[in-house]
Design a protein around this motif. Structure first.
Motif, short mmCIF file in Angstrom:
data_model
loop_
_atom_site.label_atom_id
_atom_site.label_comp_id
_atom_site.label_asym_id
_atom_site.label_seq_id
_atom_site.Cartn_x
_atom_site.Cartn_y
_atom_site.Cartn_z
N LEU A 1 1.14 4.45 -2.83
CA LEU A 1 0.80 5.74 -2.64
C LEU A 1 2.16 6.90 -2.59
CD1 LEU A 1 -1.75 5.25 0.19
CD2 LEU A 1 -2.22 5.90 -2.10
N PRO B 1 -0.48 11.71 1.19
CA PRO B 1 -1.10 10.35 1.46
C PRO B 1 -0.51 10.03 2.91
CG PRO B 1 -0.03 10.36 -0.65
CD PRO B 1 0.38 11.41 -0.31
N LEU C 1 -1.31 6.79 5.86
CA LEU C 1 -1.60 5.54 6.25
C LEU C 1 -1.32 5.28 7.79
CD1 LEU C 1 -2.89 2.77 5.10
CD2 LEU C 1 -0.29 2.19 5.22
N CYS D 1 3.86 8.61 0.54
CA CYS D 1 2.87 8.29 1.89
C CYS D 1 3.93 8.31 2.89
CB CYS D 1 2.35 6.86 1.60
SG CYS D 1 1.43 6.07 2.92
N LEU E 1 1.06 -1.47 -0.14
CA LEU E 1 0.07 -0.10 -0.02
C LEU E 1 0.93 1.36 0.00
CD1 LEU E 1 -2.94 -0.73 2.54
CD2 LEU E 1 -3.13 -0.40 -0.03
#
Length: 196
Positions: free
Chosen positions: A131, A180, A182, A134, A127
Motif C-alpha cells: 500500500l 492508506p 492499517l 501507508c 501489507l
C-alpha cells in the motif's frame, strides 16, 4: 582483553543490573500429562513443574492421532523440509494442510508460517509495502512480532495508548483521509490478557 570485549561485558552487566538478563528454563513436556513437564534446572535431577504458557493450547501435540501422523510422515519422507519454500519447494503435507485450513474457514487459500512471530512480522511488513504511503496505527502494547513487522515495513507509524479508542480516533482524524491506513492490534494481548 580485547577492546570490544569490555563493551560486551558492560552490556551484559547492564542487563544484570536492570534485571533483564534472561536464563531460559530447561524442560521436557510429559506426553499424555499436559500441562505437566520436567525441569532440568539445578543439579538434583528433573523436578515436576506445570507449564501454562505453551503455544500447544489444546495439547494437540500430544494427541495420539497427531503423533501417529507424524510417525507415518517420518517413516515416509524423513525429518525436515529440506529447505525454505523458495529453495526446496513446498512439502506436500503443508500444501494439504493449507487446503484443509482454507476449506475449514471458507477461504480461497491459506498460508502456513513457521511461527506466530514470523506470520505477524511478514504480514504487517508486506501489507504496508504493497500500500503506497501507508500509515500504520499500532496499539502501544502490541506484541514484539507486530512491532518488528511494522518496523520492517518502513511505513510511517502512529502509536495509540493501549485500548484507548478516543486516542486512536484522534490520530486517525489527524491523518489525510486519502492515505492508506492499517490499524494493528491484538484480539487478546498475550502478556496481559487484555481484550481489544
Amino acid at each position: 582483553m580485547f577492546f570490544h570485549q569490555r563493551h560486551f561485558d558492560a552490556a551484559i552487566d547492564r542487563l544484570h543490573s536492570e534485571g533483564r538478563y534472561r536464563v531460559f528454563i530447561d524442560i521436557l513436556r510429559n506426553k499424555g500429562a499436559y500441562p505437566n513437564a520436567r525441569c532440568f534446572a539445578g543439579h538434583n535431577g528433573p523436578k515436576p513443574i506445570t507449564v501454562w504458557c505453551s503455544n500447544d493450547y489444546l495439547a494437540m501435540g500430544q494427541h495420539p492421532k497427531v503423533i501417529e501422523a507424524m510417525e507415518e510422515a517420518l517413516h515416509d519422507v524423513g525429518a525436515g523440509s529440506g529447505g525454505t519454500r523458495n529453495i526446496g519447494g513446498n512439502t506436500h503435507y503443508h500444501i494439504q494442510l493449507e487446503e484443509e485450513l482454507a476449506d475449514l474457514h471458507g477461504k480461497e487459500g491459506a498460508l502456513l508460517f513457521t511461527s506466530g512471530y514470523v506470520s505477524n512480522d511478514a504480514t504487517l511488513s508486506t501489507l504496508a509495502k504493497i500500500l503506497p504511503g501507508c500509515v500504520i496505527f499500532s496499539d502501544e502494547l502490541n506484541h514484539a512480532s507486530m512491532i518488528a513487522g511494522i518496523r520492517n515495513s518502513g511505513a510511517e507509524k502512529k502509536v495509540w495508548r493501549h485500548n484507548d479508542l478516543e486516542h486512536l480516533e484522534q490520530l486517525l482524524s489527524e491523518t489525510d483521509p486519502e492515505v492508506p491506513k492499517l490499524i494493528a492490534f491484538e484480539s487478546v494481548y498475550s502478556m496481559d490478557g487484555d481484550v481489544a
